[in-house]
Scaffold this active site. Structure first.
Site, PDB file in Angstrom:
ATOM      1  N   SER A 138       0.865  -1.171   0.000  1.00 34.36           N
ATOM      2  CA  SER A 138       0.000   0.000   0.000  1.00 34.36           C
ATOM      3  C   SER A 138       0.902   1.221   0.000  1.00 34.36           C
ATOM      4  CB  SER A 138      -0.883  -0.025   1.248  1.00 34.36           C
ATOM      5  OG  SER A 138      -1.655   1.150   1.328  1.00 34.36           O
ATOM      6  N   LYS A 166      -2.940   5.057  -2.770  1.00 36.36           N
ATOM      7  CA  LYS A 166      -3.992   5.832  -2.109  1.00 36.36           C
ATOM      8  C   LYS A 166      -4.419   6.949  -3.049  1.00 36.36           C
ATOM      9  CE  LYS A 166      -4.068   3.834   1.985  1.00 36.36           C
ATOM     10  NZ  LYS A 166      -5.299   3.290   2.608  1.00 36.36           N
ATOM     11  N   ASP A 191      -7.118   2.974  -3.302  1.00 37.59           N
ATOM     12  CA  ASP A 191      -7.871   3.031  -2.030  1.00 37.59           C
ATOM     13  C   ASP A 191      -8.161   4.489  -1.711  1.00 37.59           C
ATOM     14  OD1 ASP A 191      -8.965   2.741   0.490  1.00 37.59           O
ATOM     15  OD2 ASP A 191      -7.225   1.746   1.387  1.00 37.59           O
ATOM     16  N   GLU A 216     -11.002   0.595  -3.600  1.00 38.50           N
ATOM     17  CA  GLU A 216     -11.318   0.291  -2.208  1.00 38.50           C
ATOM     18  C   GLU A 216     -11.999   1.475  -1.538  1.00 38.50           C
ATOM     19  OE1 GLU A 216      -7.807  -1.062  -0.145  1.00 38.50           O
ATOM     20  OE2 GLU A 216      -8.804  -1.115   1.798  1.00 38.50           O
ATOM     21  N   ASP A 241     -13.795  -1.810   2.794  1.00 36.48           N
ATOM     22  CA  ASP A 241     -12.905  -1.899   3.962  1.00 36.48           C
ATOM     23  C   ASP A 241     -13.675  -1.345   5.167  1.00 36.48           C
ATOM     24  OD1 ASP A 241     -10.970  -1.427   5.931  1.00 36.48           O
ATOM     25  OD2 ASP A 241      -9.528  -0.438   4.638  1.00 36.48           O
ATOM     26  N   LYS A 265      -9.727  -6.934   7.896  1.00 35.35           N
ATOM     27  CA  LYS A 265      -8.734  -6.463   8.863  1.00 35.35           C
ATOM     28  C   LYS A 265      -9.097  -7.045  10.220  1.00 35.35           C
ATOM     29  CE  LYS A 265      -7.344  -2.167   6.611  1.00 35.35           C
ATOM     30  NZ  LYS A 265      -7.562  -0.712   6.552  1.00 35.35           N
TER      31      LYS A 265
HETATM   32  O1  OSB Z   1      -7.339   1.783   4.390  1.00 30.09           O
HETATM   33  O2  OSB Z   1      -6.073   0.114   4.197  1.00 30.09           O
HETATM   34  C1  OSB Z   1      -6.294   1.230   4.679  1.00 30.09           C
HETATM   35  C2  OSB Z   1      -3.255   2.402   6.669  1.00 30.09           C
HETATM   36  C3  OSB Z   1      -3.854   3.125   7.669  1.00 30.09           C
HETATM   37  C4  OSB Z   1      -5.222   3.257   7.662  1.00 30.09           C
HETATM   38  C5  OSB Z   1      -5.987   2.652   6.669  1.00 30.09           C
HETATM   39  C6  OSB Z   1      -5.383   1.909   5.672  1.00 30.09           C
HETATM   40  C7  OSB Z   1      -3.996   1.818   5.655  1.00 30.09           C
HETATM   41  C8  OSB Z   1      -3.249   1.116   4.622  1.00 30.09           C
HETATM   42  C9  OSB Z   1      -1.889   0.623   5.017  1.00 30.09           C
HETATM   43  O3  OSB Z   1      -3.605   1.024   3.477  1.00 30.09           O
HETATM   44  C10 OSB Z   1      -1.699  -0.817   4.826  1.00 30.09           C
HETATM   45  C11 OSB Z   1      -0.387  -1.247   5.424  1.00 30.09           C
HETATM   46  O4  OSB Z   1      -0.346  -1.595   6.627  1.00 30.09           O
HETATM   47  O5  OSB Z   1       0.600  -1.231   4.708  1.00 30.09           O
HETATM   48 MG    MG Z   2      -8.430   0.645   3.023  1.00 32.02          MG
END
Ligand code: OSB
Ligand code: MG
Length: 371
Positions: A138, A166, A191, A216, A241, A265
């Site tokens: 990510s 993102k 995302d 996402e 999510d 998660k």
């Molecule tokens: O939405 O997946 C998410 C990190 C913090 C809050 C929300 C998200 C994320 C990530 C990081 O996408 C994923 C990771 O741990 O590398």
């Molecule tokens: Mg997410």
């Protein structure tokens, strides 16, 4: 064999990230993490509460977790005879929300149980369908498109199987276009962390052109209905999510056609038992799942690896190498990713890594022992 926790030790640790991480709701430079050590006799199990530093991803944050654990979760869990860790979640689920706090304790008790039984955590939870976990990364919002392209290059070269970028208003269609021009054949997804509304529907449709694996959580964190409307208008699959906080939310989202993929998660769901139930619901409905991440330390990462061994985790997750986040991790060895973009599931007892106790101690901001 039942299980009884006679002490809980909470630790609040602070760990600087190797590189800041930016989502549509803000930038993180260092993590404040609550760890849970659940003790029975001489044996400890470990869990991580995956809440962020601010209540922006969900309602929880490091500051809410501490009193919630002390005042509500610990008293329900300490000295209670559980027939199995599978019963822990039901003991605290009358608490509204605060799933990450509950999940940190639940996961610690699963790890404790696995260590008491001298077996790997993935076996204790009924996993083991995959022993090589496919990994994606990510990548946060960057200061420039050049920087993003460089990061993607680094991760693709390292072997990661899919790239998640993102997005948010002002950092979306044009940026995705540049990424696709440079990397036409990578597995790519975006995302949005709830940065859009249905008023942006025409704009979001432009993303269809880039054959993303999925988008996402484009819309509000609690709005399954609008996601169903958007999914009807998009070719690209939606992955939920934030919206999926209970297994029943998934049943509703699937029935409404609000998504075609779900990100699981562990913390968001409140631990292994509700995560497994969600996994099973998705599997029965032919909805593939993958394991999300919350910038975890090695402890949360190790739990995610165990979870990812369940059979319906068929898409690369956000579980990646420790070194992408930490100069030094609190577990040993650090989580490593092969040149093929996989993590080999460890076979030791519990989550299969050692705690680096000296380094962990050096990061502690506050600590509390509960009996
Ligand atoms: O939405 O997946 C998410 C990190 C913090 C809050 C929300 C998200 C994320 C990530 C990081 O996408 C994923 C990771 O741990 O590398
Ligand atoms: Mg997410």
């Amino acid at each position: 064999m039942g299980i009884k926790v006679d002490r809980l030790i909470l630790r609040h640790i602070r760990m600087p990230l190797v590189h800041f991480f930016e989502t549509s709701f803000g930038r993180t430079h260092e993590r404040d993490i609550i760890l849970v050590e659940a003790i029975a006799g001489e044996i400890s199990g470990w869990g991580e509460v995956t809440a962020g530093e601010n209540p922006f991803y969900n309602e929880e944050w490091t500051g809410s977790v501490w009193p919630l654990l002390i005042d509500y979760v610990a008293p329900r869990v300490l000295q209670h005879e559980f027939a199995s860790p599978a019963d822990v979640s039901a003991r605290t689920s009358h608490i509204r929300g605060h799933k990450m706090a509950q999940g940190g304790v639940e996961a610690a008790i699963w790890d404790l149980q696995a260590r008491l039984a001298n077996e790997p955590l993935y076996k204790a939870i009924g996993g083991g369908a995959h022993l090589e976990i496919p990994c994606g990364v990510s990548i946060g919002i960057q200061d420039s498109v050049e920087q993003l392209l460089e990061k993607i290059e680094t991760e693709v070269t390292a072997g990661y199987q899919r790239i998640k970028m993102k997005i948010g208003p002002g950092w979306d269609v044009d940026v995705v276009r540049r990424v696709r021009e440079r990397f036409p054949s990578i597995k790519l997804m975006a995302d949005a962390n709830s940065a859009y509304t249905l008023a942006d529907l025409e704009h979001l449709k432009k993303l269809d052109e880039f054959y993303l694996m999925m988008i996402e959580q484009p819309l509000a964190h609690d709005d399954i209905i609008d996601h169903a409307k958007l999914q009807r208008a998009l070719e690209t699959p939606i992955c939920l999510d934030e919206c999926i906080r209970t297994p029943h939310h998934a049943e509703q989202a699937i029935e409404m056609g609000a998504c075609r993929i779900i990100n699981i998660k562990l913390g968001r769901m409140g631990g292994f038992t509700p995560s497994k139930r969600l996994h099973d619901i998705c599997r029965a409905a032919n909805i593939p799942v993958w394991c999300g991440g919350m910038l975890e330390s090695g402890i949360g990462r190790a739990h995610n690896i165990a979870l990812s061994t369940l059979p319906n985790f068929v898409l690369p997750g956000d579980v990646s190498a420790s070194k992408r986040y930490w100069k030094r991790d609190i577990i040993s060895p650090a989580v490593e990713v092969s040149a093929g973009g996989t993590i080999t599931v460890p076979q030791g007892p519990g989550f299969g890594y050692e705690i680096d106790a000296d380094y962990l101690d050096s990061l502690v901001v506050r600590r509390e022992m509960l009996r």
